[in-house]
Design a protein around this motif. Structure first.
Motif, PDB file in Angstrom:
ATOM      1  N   MET A  57       0.821  -1.219   0.000  1.00 57.81           N
ATOM      2  CA  MET A  57       0.000   0.000   0.000  1.00 57.81           C
ATOM      3  C   MET A  57       0.854   1.268   0.000  1.00 57.81           C
ATOM      4  O   MET A  57       0.330   2.371   0.098  1.00 57.81           O
ATOM      5  N   GLY A  58       2.187   1.101  -0.086  1.00 58.43           N
ATOM      6  CA  GLY A  58       3.055   2.258  -0.216  1.00 58.43           C
ATOM      7  C   GLY A  58       3.853   2.637   1.017  1.00 58.43           C
ATOM      8  O   GLY A  58       4.624   3.594   0.971  1.00 58.43           O
ATOM      9  N   ALA A  59       3.686   1.914   2.118  1.00 57.98           N
ATOM     10  CA  ALA A  59       4.458   2.230   3.325  1.00 57.98           C
ATOM     11  C   ALA A  59       5.931   1.889   3.110  1.00 57.98           C
ATOM     12  O   ALA A  59       6.261   0.964   2.368  1.00 57.98           O
ATOM     13  N   ASP A  60       6.803   2.637   3.747  1.00 62.60           N
ATOM     14  CA  ASP A  60       8.235   2.352   3.727  1.00 62.60           C
ATOM     15  C   ASP A  60       8.500   1.351   4.840  1.00 62.60           C
ATOM     16  O   ASP A  60       8.561   1.712   6.010  1.00 62.60           O
ATOM     17  N   VAL A  61       8.621   0.078   4.492  1.00 69.47           N
ATOM     18  CA  VAL A  61       8.783  -0.997   5.463  1.00 69.47           C
ATOM     19  C   VAL A  61      10.241  -1.439   5.478  1.00 69.47           C
ATOM     20  O   VAL A  61      10.829  -1.716   4.431  1.00 69.47           O
ATOM     21  N   ILE A  62      10.804  -1.513   6.673  1.00 65.85           N
ATOM     22  CA  ILE A  62      12.161  -2.012   6.849  1.00 65.85           C
ATOM     23  C   ILE A  62      12.062  -3.325   7.612  1.00 65.85           C
ATOM     24  O   ILE A  62      11.669  -3.352   8.771  1.00 65.85           O
ATOM     25  N   LYS A  63      12.413  -4.402   6.944  1.00 66.74           N
ATOM     26  CA  LYS A  63      12.392  -5.723   7.567  1.00 66.74           C
ATOM     27  C   LYS A  63      13.732  -5.927   8.263  1.00 66.74           C
ATOM     28  O   LYS A  63      14.792  -5.767   7.657  1.00 66.74           O
ATOM     29  N   VAL A  64      13.679  -6.311   9.517  1.00 69.79           N
ATOM     30  CA  VAL A  64      14.895  -6.574  10.283  1.00 69.79           C
ATOM     31  C   VAL A  64      15.072  -8.084  10.397  1.00 69.79           C
ATOM     32  O   VAL A  64      14.202  -8.784  10.910  1.00 69.79           O
ATOM     33  N   GLU A  65      16.190  -8.570   9.885  1.00 71.84           N
ATOM     34  CA  GLU A  65      16.529  -9.984   9.996  1.00 71.84           C
ATOM     35  C   GLU A  65      17.610 -10.148  11.051  1.00 71.84           C
ATOM     36  O   GLU A  65      18.475  -9.297  11.210  1.00 71.84           O
ATOM     37  N   ARG A  66      17.552 -11.271  11.728  1.00 73.53           N
ATOM     38  CA  ARG A  66      18.546 -11.526  12.774  1.00 73.53           C
ATOM     39  C   ARG A  66      19.796 -12.177  12.166  1.00 73.53           C
ATOM     40  O   ARG A  66      19.694 -12.965  11.225  1.00 73.53           O
ATOM     41  N   LEU A  67      20.920 -11.795  12.684  1.00 76.23           N
ATOM     42  CA  LEU A  67      22.181 -12.438  12.312  1.00 76.23           C
ATOM     43  C   LEU A  67      22.450 -13.573  13.289  1.00 76.23           C
ATOM     44  O   LEU A  67      21.993 -13.513  14.422  1.00 76.23           O
ATOM     45  N   PRO A  68      23.117 -14.626  12.915  1.00 76.76           N
ATOM     46  CA  PRO A  68      23.914 -14.764  11.706  1.00 76.76           C
ATOM     47  C   PRO A  68      23.160 -15.406  10.534  1.00 76.76           C
ATOM     48  O   PRO A  68      23.640 -15.365   9.400  1.00 76.76           O
TER      49      PRO A  68
END
Length: 163
Positions: free
Chosen positions: A13-24
């Motif tokens: 829908m146009g939102a600026d989404v930042i997906k955070v992935e866990r390391l490692p």
């Protein structure tokens, strides 16, 4: 999958989404087939229109990076087991101290209280615990999941509607 699906809907829908992935190791979906040119198709589908960052959430440096992202965010969506985000220093009580306008959405398979609150929950768990899987497939075989019942999608539609 409820939080990733909700993020997907918001990004569509146009939102600026930042997906955070866990390391490692990153997101477990990266391991799901089918693969095209060595990349997981389900991962690509669930993360279209999203920016991504991989962070060691157990390190103080990683937690500082995450808090920096949250400072300017409008919405935070998480679906970790009870106590995980607090261990990362970004539980609701911590986050509201530096971003009081943030909409904090916490999705959990079993809620935040009760006998199963510390357990992880997702679609297949709900199908198994409800008994639905006992009536699918052939009687001589193992239970089969019902692929059209997607609890995470229903949850995501509801959450997006509320947001």
């Amino acid at each position: 999958m409820a939080a990733p699906t909700c993020g997907l809907m918001l990004s569509d829908m146009g939102a600026d989404v930042i997906k955070v992935e866990r390391l490692p190791n990153g997101d477990d979906i990266r391991k799901l087939a089918p693969f095209v040119a060595g990349v997981s198709s389900p991962f690509v589908m669930m993360n279209r229109n999203k920016r991504g960052i991989a962070i060691d959430l157990k390190s103080s440096e990683g937690q500082a990076v995450l808090k920096d992202l949250i400072k300017d965010a409008d919405i935070l969506i998480e679906n970790y087991r009870q106590g995980a985000v607090e261990a990362f220093g970004v539980g609701y009580e911590e986050v509201k101290q530096f971003n009081e306008r943030l909409i904090y959405c916490s999705i959990s398979g079993f809620g935040r209280s009760g006998p199963y609150s510390s357990k992880g929950g997702f679609d297949l768990v709900a199908q198994g615990m409800s008994g639905l899987m006992s009536i699918t497939g052939e009687s001589a075989d193992r239970p089969v999941s019902y692929t059209h019942l997607r609890a995470h999608e229903t949850d995501s539609y509801l959450v997006c509607r509320l947001l």
